[in-house]
Each structure stands twice: as structure tokens, then as C-alpha cells.
Motif scaffolding. Structure first.
Motif, PDB file in Angstrom:
ATOM      1  N   THR A   1      -1.590   7.164   8.902  1.00  0.00           N
ATOM      2  CA  THR A   1      -1.293   6.701   7.542  1.00  0.00           C
ATOM      3  C   THR A   1      -0.285   5.556   7.519  1.00  0.00           C
ATOM      4  N   GLY A   2       0.525   5.434   8.567  1.00  0.00           N
ATOM      5  CA  GLY A   2       1.503   4.351   8.606  1.00  0.00           C
ATOM      6  C   GLY A   2       0.976   3.068   9.225  1.00  0.00           C
ATOM      7  N   ASN A   3      -0.263   3.112   9.698  1.00  0.00           N
ATOM      8  CA  ASN A   3      -0.857   1.935  10.318  1.00  0.00           C
ATOM      9  C   ASN A   3      -1.120   0.853   9.275  1.00  0.00           C
ATOM     10  N   ALA A   4      -0.694  -0.376   9.545  1.00  0.00           N
ATOM     11  CA  ALA A   4      -0.813  -1.459   8.561  1.00  0.00           C
ATOM     12  C   ALA A   4      -2.267  -1.743   8.202  1.00  0.00           C
TER      13      ALA A   4
ATOM     14  N   VAL B   1      -4.794   0.357   8.307  1.00  0.00           N
ATOM     15  CA  VAL B   1      -5.271   1.475   7.491  1.00  0.00           C
ATOM     16  C   VAL B   1      -4.795   1.318   6.049  1.00  0.00           C
ATOM     17  N   GLN B   2      -3.544   0.940   5.878  1.00  0.00           N
ATOM     18  CA  GLN B   2      -3.010   0.739   4.532  1.00  0.00           C
ATOM     19  C   GLN B   2      -3.718  -0.405   3.817  1.00  0.00           C
ATOM     20  N   GLN B   3      -4.003  -1.489   4.536  1.00  0.00           N
ATOM     21  CA  GLN B   3      -4.733  -2.603   3.934  1.00  0.00           C
ATOM     22  C   GLN B   3      -6.158  -2.188   3.573  1.00  0.00           C
ATOM     23  N   GLY B   4      -6.770  -1.380   4.451  1.00  0.00           N
ATOM     24  CA  GLY B   4      -8.118  -0.891   4.165  1.00  0.00           C
ATOM     25  C   GLY B   4      -8.161  -0.008   2.946  1.00  0.00           C
ATOM     26  N   LYS B   5      -7.121   0.807   2.756  1.00  0.00           N
ATOM     27  CA  LYS B   5      -7.046   1.650   1.568  1.00  0.00           C
ATOM     28  C   LYS B   5      -6.964   0.800   0.312  1.00  0.00           C
ATOM     29  N   GLN B   6      -6.166  -0.237   0.329  1.00  0.00           N
ATOM     30  CA  GLN B   6      -6.046  -1.102  -0.840  1.00  0.00           C
ATOM     31  C   GLN B   6      -7.367  -1.816  -1.129  1.00  0.00           C
ATOM     32  N   THR B   7      -8.063  -2.211  -0.098  1.00  0.00           N
ATOM     33  CA  THR B   7      -9.378  -2.847  -0.288  1.00  0.00           C
ATOM     34  C   THR B   7     -10.369  -1.854  -0.891  1.00  0.00           C
ATOM     35  N   PHE B   8     -10.327  -0.620  -0.420  1.00  0.00           N
ATOM     36  CA  PHE B   8     -11.166   0.457  -0.966  1.00  0.00           C
ATOM     37  C   PHE B   8     -10.980   0.557  -2.479  1.00  0.00           C
TER      38      PHE B   8
ATOM     39  N   SER C   1     -15.310 -10.012   7.817  1.00  0.00           N
ATOM     40  CA  SER C   1     -15.555  -8.970   8.811  1.00  0.00           C
ATOM     41  C   SER C   1     -14.278  -8.179   9.090  1.00  0.00           C
ATOM     42  N   SER C   2     -13.147  -8.869   9.109  1.00  0.00           N
ATOM     43  CA  SER C   2     -11.865  -8.212   9.369  1.00  0.00           C
ATOM     44  C   SER C   2     -11.542  -7.198   8.275  1.00  0.00           C
ATOM     45  N   ASP C   3     -11.728  -7.589   7.011  1.00  0.00           N
ATOM     46  CA  ASP C   3     -11.418  -6.689   5.906  1.00  0.00           C
ATOM     47  C   ASP C   3     -12.398  -5.516   5.841  1.00  0.00           C
ATOM     48  N   GLN C   4     -13.657  -5.765   6.176  1.00  0.00           N
ATOM     49  CA  GLN C   4     -14.617  -4.667   6.244  1.00  0.00           C
ATOM     50  C   GLN C   4     -14.181  -3.633   7.281  1.00  0.00           C
ATOM     51  N   ASN C   5     -13.763  -4.120   8.438  1.00  0.00           N
ATOM     52  CA  ASN C   5     -13.349  -3.207   9.507  1.00  0.00           C
ATOM     53  C   ASN C   5     -12.102  -2.421   9.133  1.00  0.00           C
ATOM     54  N   LYS C   6     -11.183  -3.055   8.399  1.00  0.00           N
ATOM     55  CA  LYS C   6      -9.978  -2.352   7.958  1.00  0.00           C
ATOM     56  C   LYS C   6     -10.341  -1.248   6.961  1.00  0.00           C
ATOM     57  N   LEU C   7     -11.287  -1.524   6.061  1.00  0.00           N
ATOM     58  CA  LEU C   7     -11.707  -0.499   5.107  1.00  0.00           C
ATOM     59  C   LEU C   7     -12.343   0.679   5.842  1.00  0.00           C
ATOM     60  N   ILE C   8     -13.187   0.375   6.820  1.00  0.00           N
ATOM     61  CA  ILE C   8     -13.819   1.445   7.600  1.00  0.00           C
ATOM     62  C   ILE C   8     -12.769   2.216   8.401  1.00  0.00           C
ATOM     63  N   GLN C   9     -11.787   1.494   8.922  1.00  0.00           N
ATOM     64  CA  GLN C   9     -10.704   2.151   9.651  1.00  0.00           C
ATOM     65  C   GLN C   9      -9.942   3.108   8.735  1.00  0.00           C
TER      66      GLN C   9
ATOM     67  N   LEU D   1     -11.240   4.667   6.067  1.00  0.00           N
ATOM     68  CA  LEU D   1     -12.118   5.809   5.812  1.00  0.00           C
ATOM     69  C   LEU D   1     -12.137   6.775   6.996  1.00  0.00           C
ATOM     70  N   GLU D   2     -12.079   6.206   8.190  1.00  0.00           N
ATOM     71  CA  GLU D   2     -12.102   7.070   9.378  1.00  0.00           C
ATOM     72  C   GLU D   2     -10.745   7.708   9.662  1.00  0.00           C
ATOM     73  N   SER D   3      -9.736   7.314   8.897  1.00  0.00           N
ATOM     74  CA  SER D   3      -8.418   7.953   9.030  1.00  0.00           C
ATOM     75  C   SER D   3      -8.294   9.195   8.150  1.00  0.00           C
ATOM     76  N   LEU D   4      -9.248   9.363   7.233  1.00  0.00           N
ATOM     77  CA  LEU D   4      -9.164  10.475   6.283  1.00  0.00           C
ATOM     78  C   LEU D   4      -9.496  11.812   6.931  1.00  0.00           C
TER      79      LEU D   4
END
Length: 398
Positions: A263-266, A268-275, A385-393, A395-398
């Protein structure tokens, strides 16, 4: 001499025990497993949890124990390994209802196909002309929290006319209650029907409803709640005790919610905001609340399942022509996303996502969203592609 022999026997025995213990693998961290009880259960409730755990995971039915005669599986745990998602091998087939007027194939074995049989019997086949769909068993994690979300909160998230213009409408699933179910004290009734929340089409009212159906339709086990033999269609004596069913229900109610990782991974946090930014939370609501419960660990809790427990039309690609209850054939209840990243642990190291397991990656699952999910899907495709991967990252952290 005998004293020395006894001394060295004890020493060697202790060393053997120590050596074996040191070689055993340690318990997995909490954020790496889906099974286990919620924190804070009383000793009495811990005992109830263990009884339900044993019935769910250890009881394997045979013909002498009431199995079948036609069935899908021989135990609860065989479809939910480690309380996780099922695989193509445990996927169910539901058939016989193409609209909201009811299932026309109940006299021919609907709504569930029993594709296995004990010796001397033939498994079912889908009747000619019946629509059908495949349902991959879901994870069991955190079900007690979802059961305690009030009808009022579910209705507050519904937007049948899309009044806010976000392309997401969301409606509750209404159904009649079987005779053995008593509506909750705060239940919302509409034309004699009540809000259901469990199952791919939200066709089950609560965990007792879901559990009784599973014993009957998956394993062919009759109970006082559902005494009809699925093969002959006649009432028979119970093949499982009411107490065992209540133990399993309690086990499902008190399974812990999954623990997010990184949850503290930058990223992952960016991916959550994109979500959130691309509108995924329109259906996959991050935060819900439970109401009152006699189990303190579940009572008045805020939790994060990423679902609104509503039905959504997700477009023609996921329309199998089959439905249940008040849902249309393209409507599916929003699946919770918590625990998503641990799905491969029970799925043979791979992903089998969406209602029937047809998506073999998180990305593929996102790209299957149409209908009310089309806008978010389009926004996802327009990401770098970078932002897509962060969003997936994320989701896979949940």
C-alpha cells in the motif's frame, strides 16, 4: 547403562523434534492468504469457526453419505481451494432462464447442471433450447462483511436513471425469499421481494440461502431447508444436519477480509488514483459499512471490498443469454475486487476472471467491460502503457 541409554534416547528425540520443526515452512503472512478468521473472535466463536472450517474443507461426500446421485462436486472446499476462486475444472453451468419471467426448465433439472453422477446414474445434459452460462466459483473472503451492508446503503448507490450522467446506472437485484429465510429487520421490501446480494447474478439473499443452495445443487445433499432430492424431485430425509449448515454459514460469515499489499508503494498509489479518475469506482465502490452484528468484529465496521453489490449491464460481450431473478442476461452483480491479486494461488498460478473465467489476465478482464463499463474501458485504453501497468499493479495489490 540403562540410565545412559534412556538419557541419549531423550536427547536424540528432542533433537529430532527440533530438527523437524526447523525444516517446516513458516506460516504465510496474513496478506498472502485469504483463509482464516476475523480478528477478535471469542473462544466460543473460535470453536464455531473451526467446526464450520472442518465441515467446509474436510467433509468429502460419497454415495454412502448422501452424495448425488447427480452432483457437481464432492465437497465445498473442492470448488474454493484456500477460500479462493475456482478454476475451469470447478466452473458450474447454470441454465434455463432467458428473461425475468422465470426458469422454464426447472422440471428438467434447472437451474444448475449436475455434470457428474454416482455409479448407476447418468449425469444431466443441457436440455434442447435452454440458454446457459458458466459460473466460476468466487472467493469466500470477507463474505460476512458484505452480508451486513444495509439495504439502505445498497439503494443509496443505485442510480437506475443515471441521474448523474456518468454512464453507470446500477440496480439492486430483487427476489422472493424461500420459506426458511427470515428477512433482516431493516430489509427493504418491494412488491413482496427483497434485495439479494450473493452470486454472479445476485440471486441469493444471504449466506444461509447461498449455503443451502450449494449443498443441494452442487453436492446433491438434502437438508431440512431444502429436502427435495435433485434427481427424483421428491422430498427425502435430511442428509446433513441443520447444525452443520449453521456452522458452515458461521464460518463463511467470519472469514477475514483480505489484507492489501504494497500500500505504500508509489506506483500502487498512483494506480489507485487512476482507478478512481477513469471511473472504475462507479461500480467497484471502495468503501462500505456494516450494520449491527452480535459478532463484535463485524459490527459497524468500515471496509474496502470494491463492489456496490448492484447489478450492472456490462454489454453484449458478456451477455450469455441466460439470467436469474430480476437481472437481465447482460447484467451481473459487481464482483468485489479485494483479494484479486491472490487469485492465482487457487487457480493453478493463472488468472481466470469474469463470471466464467474467460479472462486470463487483469488487463483482459478490463477490456471485456462494455455497457456501463465502456466509458472506463475506453479511458483505460487511452492511458499510457505506464499508467495502465500502474493501475493493474494497484488491482493486484488488493
Amino acid at each position: 547403562m540403562k540410565q545412559w541409554l534412556l538419557f541419549w534416547t531423550v536427547v536424540l528425540g528432542c533433537l529430532s523434534i527440533y530438527s523437524c520443526d526447523s525444516m517446516l515452512p513458516g506460516a504465510r503472512p496474513e496478506d498472502q492468504v485469504l483463509d482464516g478468521p476475523v480478528n477478535g473472535l471469542s473462544p466460543e466463536n473460535q470453536k464455531r469457526f473451526l467446526l464450520g472450517d472442518a465441515a467446509f474443507n474436510n467433509d468429502v461426500f460419497t454415495a454412502s453419505k448422501g452424495l448425488g446421485p447427480i452432483f457437481v462436486s464432492t465437497s465445498c472446499g473442492s470448488c474454493h481451494a484456500g477460500d479462493g476462486k475456482g478454476t475451469p475444472f470447478s466452473t458450474l453451468t447454470r441454465f434455463g432462464q432467458k428473461d425475468q419471467t422465470g426458469n422454464k426448465y426447472l422440471h428438467l433439472g434447472g437451474p444448475q447442471l449436475q455434470n457428474r453422477a454416482i455409479p448407476g446414474y447418468l449425469p444431466e445434459k443441457i436440455p434442447s433450447g435452454a440458454t446457459f452460462s458458466k459460473f466460476t466459483p468466487p472467493a469466500n473472503t470477507g463474505l460476512g462483511f458484505l452480508e451486513l451492508v444495509s439495504d439502505q446503503e445498497i439503494l443509496s448507490m443505485a442510480d437506475p436513471l443515471d441521474s448523474n450522467g456518468d454512464g453507470v446506472s446500477g440496480v439492486p437485484s430483487y427476489g422472493t425469499l424461500p420459506a426458511f429465510i427470515t428477512a433482516a429487520t431493516n430489509a427493504v421490501e418491494k412488491d413482496g421481494k427483497y434485495i439479494h446480494r450473493f452470486g454472479k447474478k445476485a440471486a441469493a439473499y444471504n449466506l444461509l440461502h447461498q449455503t443451502v443452495n450449494a449443498y443441494s445443487q452442487d453436492i446433491g445433499i438434502s437438508s431440512v431447508f431444502s429436502p427435495k432430492d435433485i434427481y427424483h424431485g421428491q422430498d427425502i430425509d435430511p442428509e446433513i444436519s441443520s447444525q452443520t449448515i449453521y456452522d458452515v454459514v458461521f464460518y463463511l460469515q467470519t472469514l477475514k477480509a483480505p489484507t492489501p499489499r504494497n500500500t505504500g508503494n508509489a506506483q500502487v498509489q498512483q494506480g489507485k488514483q487512476t482507478f478512481i479518475d477513469i471511473g472504475c469506482e462507479g461500480c467497484h465502490r471502495q468503501t462500505l459499512k456494516t450494520g449491527n452484528s452480535p459478532i463484535a468484529s463485524l459490527s459497524n465496521q468500515t471496509f474496502h471490498p470494491y463492489t456496490d453489490l448492484l447489478l450492472h449491464d456490462v454489454g453484449p460481450e458478456l451477455d450469455d443469454g441466460y439470467t436469474e431473478g430480476s437481472a437481465t442476461s447482460a447484467e451481473w452483480r459487481t464482483p468485489p475486487l479485494w483479494g484479486l491479486g491472490l487469485s492465482p494461488r487457487s487457480q493453478g498460478g493463472k488468472y481466470f476472471l469474469m463470471h466464467d473465467g474467460r479472462a486470463t489476465s487483469v488487463r483482459a478482464a478490463i477490456l471485456m467491460h462494455g455497457g456501463e463499463g465502456q466509458r472506463s474501458r475506453d479511458r483505460f485504453e487511452n492511458l499510457t502503457s505506464s499508467d495502465q501497468n500502474k493501475l493493474i499493479q494497484f488491482l493486484e495489490s488488493l
